[in-house]
Scaffold this active site. Sequence first.
Site, PDB file in Angstrom:
ATOM      1  N   SER A   1      38.576  62.869  32.167  1.00 54.79           N
ATOM      2  CA  SER A   1      37.297  63.049  32.846  1.00 54.79           C
ATOM      3  C   SER A   1      37.349  62.257  34.149  1.00 54.79           C
ATOM      4  O   SER A   1      37.598  61.056  34.130  1.00 54.79           O
ATOM      5  CB  SER A   1      36.165  62.534  31.942  1.00 54.79           C
TER       6      SER A   1
ATOM      7  N   GLU B   1      29.110  71.540  31.298  1.00 56.88           N
ATOM      8  CA  GLU B   1      28.545  70.609  30.321  1.00 56.88           C
ATOM      9  C   GLU B   1      27.200  70.059  30.796  1.00 56.88           C
ATOM     10  O   GLU B   1      27.083  69.564  31.917  1.00 56.88           O
ATOM     11  CB  GLU B   1      29.553  69.471  30.104  1.00 56.88           C
TER      12      GLU B   1
ATOM     13  N   GLY C   1      33.850  61.560  25.000  1.00 54.09           N
ATOM     14  CA  GLY C   1      34.259  60.161  25.120  1.00 54.09           C
ATOM     15  C   GLY C   1      33.188  59.337  25.803  1.00 54.09           C
ATOM     16  O   GLY C   1      32.383  59.861  26.579  1.00 54.09           O
TER      17      GLY C   1
ATOM     18  N   LYS D   1      33.167  65.508  37.164  1.00 54.50           N
ATOM     19  CA  LYS D   1      31.739  65.193  37.142  1.00 54.50           C
ATOM     20  C   LYS D   1      31.079  65.797  38.382  1.00 54.50           C
ATOM     21  O   LYS D   1      31.631  65.702  39.489  1.00 54.50           O
ATOM     22  CB  LYS D   1      31.548  63.672  37.153  1.00 54.50           C
TER      23      LYS D   1
ATOM     24  N   LYS E   1      38.373  67.402  33.633  1.00 48.55           N
ATOM     25  CA  LYS E   1      36.909  67.546  33.699  1.00 48.55           C
ATOM     26  C   LYS E   1      36.435  66.819  34.949  1.00 48.55           C
ATOM     27  O   LYS E   1      36.815  65.676  35.194  1.00 48.55           O
ATOM     28  CB  LYS E   1      36.273  66.943  32.444  1.00 48.55           C
TER      29      LYS E   1
ATOM     30  N   ASP F   1      30.945  68.553  34.283  1.00 49.52           N
ATOM     31  CA  ASP F   1      29.903  67.867  33.516  1.00 49.52           C
ATOM     32  C   ASP F   1      28.847  67.331  34.481  1.00 49.52           C
ATOM     33  O   ASP F   1      29.150  66.512  35.354  1.00 49.52           O
ATOM     34  CB  ASP F   1      30.530  66.716  32.711  1.00 49.52           C
TER      35      ASP F   1
ATOM     36  N   LYS G   1      30.189  63.625  20.013  1.00 49.96           N
ATOM     37  CA  LYS G   1      30.512  62.206  20.149  1.00 49.96           C
ATOM     38  C   LYS G   1      29.934  61.516  18.924  1.00 49.96           C
ATOM     39  O   LYS G   1      28.709  61.573  18.717  1.00 49.96           O
ATOM     40  CB  LYS G   1      29.852  61.616  21.402  1.00 49.96           C
TER      41      LYS G   1
ATOM     42  N   ASP H   1      25.969  68.201  25.460  1.00 53.15           N
ATOM     43  CA  ASP H   1      26.390  66.843  25.107  1.00 53.15           C
ATOM     44  C   ASP H   1      25.122  66.063  24.733  1.00 53.15           C
ATOM     45  O   ASP H   1      24.746  65.993  23.553  1.00 53.15           O
ATOM     46  CB  ASP H   1      27.147  66.233  26.314  1.00 53.15           C
TER      47      ASP H   1
HETATM   48  C1  NPQ Z   1      30.066  62.289  29.199  1.00 49.06           C
HETATM   49  N1  NPQ Z   1      31.799  60.509  29.311  1.00 49.06           N
HETATM   50  O1  NPQ Z   1      30.787  63.122  28.686  1.00 49.06           O
HETATM   51  C2  NPQ Z   1      30.414  60.812  29.219  1.00 49.06           C
HETATM   52  C3  NPQ Z   1      29.530  60.090  30.112  1.00 49.06           C
HETATM   53  C4  NPQ Z   1      29.596  58.620  30.118  1.00 49.06           C
HETATM   54  C5  NPQ Z   1      34.167  60.415  29.732  1.00 49.06           C
HETATM   55  O2  NPQ Z   1      32.719  61.719  30.969  1.00 49.06           O
HETATM   56  C6  NPQ Z   1      28.988  53.704  29.564  1.00 49.06           C
HETATM   57  C7  NPQ Z   1      28.289  54.313  28.527  1.00 49.06           C
HETATM   58  C8  NPQ Z   1      29.668  54.468  30.436  1.00 49.06           C
HETATM   59  C9  NPQ Z   1      28.265  55.672  28.412  1.00 49.06           C
HETATM   60  C10 NPQ Z   1      30.344  56.653  31.228  1.00 49.06           C
HETATM   61  C11 NPQ Z   1      32.822  60.944  30.068  1.00 49.06           C
HETATM   62  C12 NPQ Z   1      29.664  55.851  30.326  1.00 49.06           C
HETATM   63  C13 NPQ Z   1      28.951  56.463  29.305  1.00 49.06           C
HETATM   64  C14 NPQ Z   1      30.276  58.018  31.118  1.00 49.06           C
HETATM   65  C15 NPQ Z   1      28.937  57.834  29.196  1.00 49.06           C
HETATM   66  O3  NPQ Z   1      28.998  62.658  29.629  1.00 49.06           O
HETATM   67 MG    MG Z   2      29.052  64.701  29.000  1.00 48.72          MG
END
Ligand code: NPQ
Ligand code: MG
Length: 372
Positions: A137, A215, A292, A165, A163, A190, A264, A240
Site C-alpha cells: 500500500s 476501496e 493491514g 491511496k 495499492k 483506497d 482486518k 473496509d
Molecule cells: C487501509 N491501511 O487499508 C489502512 C489505512 C491505515 C495499509 O493502507 C495507524 C492506524 C495508521 C491505522 C495507516 C493501509 C494507519 C491506519 C493506514 C490505517 O485503509
Molecule cells: Mg482501507
Amino acid sequence: MSYPIERVELRHLRMRLRSPFKTSFGVEDDREALAIRVWSDGVQGWGECPVAAFPGYSYETVGTAWHVLEAFFLPAVLGRAFEGAAELRLAMDHYKGHPLARAGLELALWDIIGRATGQSLRSLLGGTRERVPVGVSIGIQSDPAALVRAAGEYLAQGYRRIKVKIMPGRDLDDVRAVRQAFPEVALQVDANSAYTLDDAPRLRALDGLALLLIEQPLAEDDLIDHARLQAELRTPLCLDESILSARHARQALDLHACGIINIKPARVGGLSEAVAVHDLCRERGTAVWCGGMLETGIGRAANLALASLPGFTLPGDISASDRYYARDIAAPTFRLNPDSTIDVPTGPGLGVEVDLTELERVTVRKAEFVAG
Ligand code: NPQ
Ligand code: MG
C-alpha cells in the site's frame, strides 16, 4: 482446558516509520499502538491494538484504547478463566464499540491457547496455506512522478500488487500515471472515505484504468450510497471501514454495496469475528483479502495466519516487516518471497517472539493490571 487471565501489561508504543504514510485522513511519521501481554498459568501471550495517535482511520486512538481496556475490558476479564475467544468476547459483550481495543485482548488469548497446546494460530483458525500472496500500500506522494518512482521501487522488490491511496484532487492523474508506467500491474486504490456520491462522475473516470477494486470511497456509515455508486461503476467497490462485523458484511452484500470485502481482524473486533466474515463471504462467493494497519510483528503474524484461510483469494496488505520499520519488536521478521508471497508462521501461537529489549526502547508508557 480453561485459560486464566492472571496479569495484564499494557504498553503504549511509538515506532518511527521508515517514511511518513500519507492518506486522505492525514499523515503519520510514527506508528503509535498498544501492545498487550497476558500471563496465564505459566504461559505469556501477546496482542496488539493497531490504534493511532489521532482519530483519522477510525475514532479509536491510543488514549481511547488504553482507557476502555483499563476501565472496562480488563476488569471484566482479570481473575477469570476462559475456554476460548468466544467466551472472552461474551465477557465484554455488554460494552459497546472499540473493536481495535477488544481485538488486541482477544489476540493475546489466541496466542496463549496456541502456546499452551503447541498449535500454530494458522491451524487454530483453520488456515490451509503455507504462504499467502501479498501486495503493498503506497501513501500519497508529492506528485504523480514520485508515485511512479515509489511504485517502481516496490515492484523491483518483488511486490506484484500495488495499492495507491487517493483523495479528491489526488486521484485520476496519480492513478493514470501508474497505469501508464506499468500497464500490466495488478492495481487498486483506497480513498479511506474521502468522497461523496456527488463525486460519482470523477470516480467513474477510474473505471477505465483496469483497477482490481476501489476501496471505501464513501463514508463508513454509508452503505446505501455505496450501493448507489456501485450501480454506476464496472469496477468492484471494496469495503473496509464500513464492515465492523459479519452482520454488516451480510447487509452490505444484500444491498450490493460492494463486490469485495477487506477483512482486518482488529477492525471487526478480533480474529473470531474476522473468521465469521470470511465464512460468510465464502458461502456467498464473495472474494476477500486481508487488510493491514501498519502492524508490528505481533499483528502482522496474526494477519498472515488469518490470510491462510481458503477464502482469501486476493493479495493482502501484509507487506514485509521492512516496508514500514527499520527494526521490528518481534522476531523472526517477515520477508517477501520472489513470488510476492510471505510465509505463514508455523510455531506455537503467533509463531514470533517479542524482543523485550527492542520493545522497551519503543515503549513510552506501561502499566500492569491484576485481579482485584
Ligand atoms: C487501509 N491501511 O487499508 C489502512 C489505512 C491505515 C495499509 O493502507 C495507524 C492506524 C495508521 C491505522 C495507516 C493501509 C494507519 C491506519 C493506514 C490505517 O485503509
Ligand atoms: Mg482501507
